[in-house]
Design a protein around this motif. Sequence first.
Motif, PDB file in Angstrom:
ATOM      1  N   LEU A   1       0.826  -1.207   0.000  1.00 50.62           N
ATOM      2  CA  LEU A   1       0.000   0.000   0.000  1.00 50.62           C
ATOM      3  C   LEU A   1       0.861   1.258   0.000  1.00 50.62           C
TER       4      LEU A   1
ATOM      5  N   GLY B   1       2.009   1.810  -3.314  1.00 48.00           N
ATOM      6  CA  GLY B   1       0.932   2.386  -4.104  1.00 48.00           C
ATOM      7  C   GLY B   1       0.806   3.888  -3.906  1.00 48.00           C
ATOM      8  N   THR B   2       1.002   4.361  -2.677  1.00 51.18           N
ATOM      9  CA  THR B   2       0.940   5.807  -2.431  1.00 51.18           C
ATOM     10  C   THR B   2       2.132   6.508  -3.088  1.00 51.18           C
TER      11      THR B   2
ATOM     12  N   TRP C   1       0.931   7.086  -6.418  1.00 50.79           N
ATOM     13  CA  TRP C   1       0.028   8.240  -6.361  1.00 50.79           C
ATOM     14  C   TRP C   1       0.822   9.539  -6.379  1.00 50.79           C
TER      15      TRP C   1
ATOM     16  N   ALA D   1      -1.136   3.937 -10.462  1.00 52.13           N
ATOM     17  CA  ALA D   1      -1.839   4.656  -9.396  1.00 52.13           C
ATOM     18  C   ALA D   1      -3.294   4.218  -9.251  1.00 52.13           C
TER      19      ALA D   1
ATOM     20  N   MET E   1      -2.994   0.130  -7.353  1.00 52.14           N
ATOM     21  CA  MET E   1      -3.292   0.600  -6.004  1.00 52.14           C
ATOM     22  C   MET E   1      -4.631   0.087  -5.496  1.00 52.14           C
ATOM     23  N   TYR E   2      -5.673   0.216  -6.302  1.00 53.77           N
ATOM     24  CA  TYR E   2      -6.997  -0.175  -5.814  1.00 53.77           C
ATOM     25  C   TYR E   2      -7.154  -1.694  -5.742  1.00 53.77           C
TER      26      TYR E   2
ATOM     27  N   GLN F   1      -5.353  -2.549  -2.528  1.00 54.67           N
ATOM     28  CA  GLN F   1      -6.139  -2.131  -1.367  1.00 54.67           C
ATOM     29  C   GLN F   1      -7.306  -3.084  -1.113  1.00 54.67           C
TER      30      GLN F   1
ATOM     31  N   TYR G   1      -2.497   6.372   3.171  1.00 58.72           N
ATOM     32  CA  TYR G   1      -2.842   7.392   2.186  1.00 58.72           C
ATOM     33  C   TYR G   1      -2.018   8.664   2.383  1.00 58.72           C
TER      34      TYR G   1
ATOM     35  N   GLU H   1       1.149   9.768   0.499  1.00 56.20           N
ATOM     36  CA  GLU H   1       1.109  10.326  -0.861  1.00 56.20           C
ATOM     37  C   GLU H   1       1.790  11.687  -0.964  1.00 56.20           C
TER      38      GLU H   1
END
Length: 288
Positions: free
Chosen positions: A11, A14-15, A18, A218, A222-223, A226, A242, A245
């Motif tokens: 995660l 992933g940020t 982002w 992103a 990411m989703y 998540q 989050y 980011e």
Amino acid sequence: MLKRQLYLLLLVLGTAFWGISFSLVKTGVADGSPFVFLAYKFGIAVLVLAIIFARRLMQLTWHTVFAGSLIGLPLLIGNVLQTIGLQHTSVTNSAFITGLDVLLIPLFKWSIFKKPVPKRVWLSCVIALTGLYLIVARNGLHLNVGDLWTMACAIFFASYVLSVGYFSNKHDAMLTVVIALAVCSLGCLFAAMLDKRAIWVPAEPFFWRGVLFASLFATAYMYAVQSAAQRYLEEEKVALTYLCEPVFAAFAGMLLLGESLSLRTVIGAVFILTALVLAEININKQQA
């Protein structure tokens, strides 16, 4: 390594995507319609995930479609409200107010769902928001009408995270995320059709570079991560990730756009990362 710790790291990665995408999107959208960009971003992400999980899609049921739609609606509304808010407020205000979902999630979880939230998580949220404030509010916060739209967007983003957590153990996570992102793509497509600034095939290569990076890394990555991670991680810890980011966005801005990196940003980053570690450590277990 435990699954929850692995997903926490995924995660955070992933940020980072982002944060990097923020610089790419900033140069890609320019004066065009942000809804066209969002429609392409979500649409390509849906296509990629549908190809990867094609076999699972054969098991799609109306119950899963319904669950995915309920997950996608707050994500769609949150994105639209955030975009509207950005037209009337600063990026600084938008970043900080959107970050308030880190407090809204445990608050909703405690007040609406009657689920306990550890004291260290509340403390972590306050520390993380302090770090976020240090990063984005260099000249203070001056609230205006656009901030009301952004506050509403934070509520819907919090609702999105909570809805993912609610359905995570009831349906196939990858199927629900495909449906959720499809809802976002269709919603943004409709909004773009009403936007007079809409240019459907921009000639600028920066636009397509931003779309591809944002859709693949992103969004699709990411989703999907998540949705899978919330089988093992509490919603409030997902919200804390989050806030990494703006940390990565600041470093990406320095590397890609030549922006300066201030001491406030570094200190803010330390606050946010400290909050993540504090939220994950169970002091009582370690003492036992």
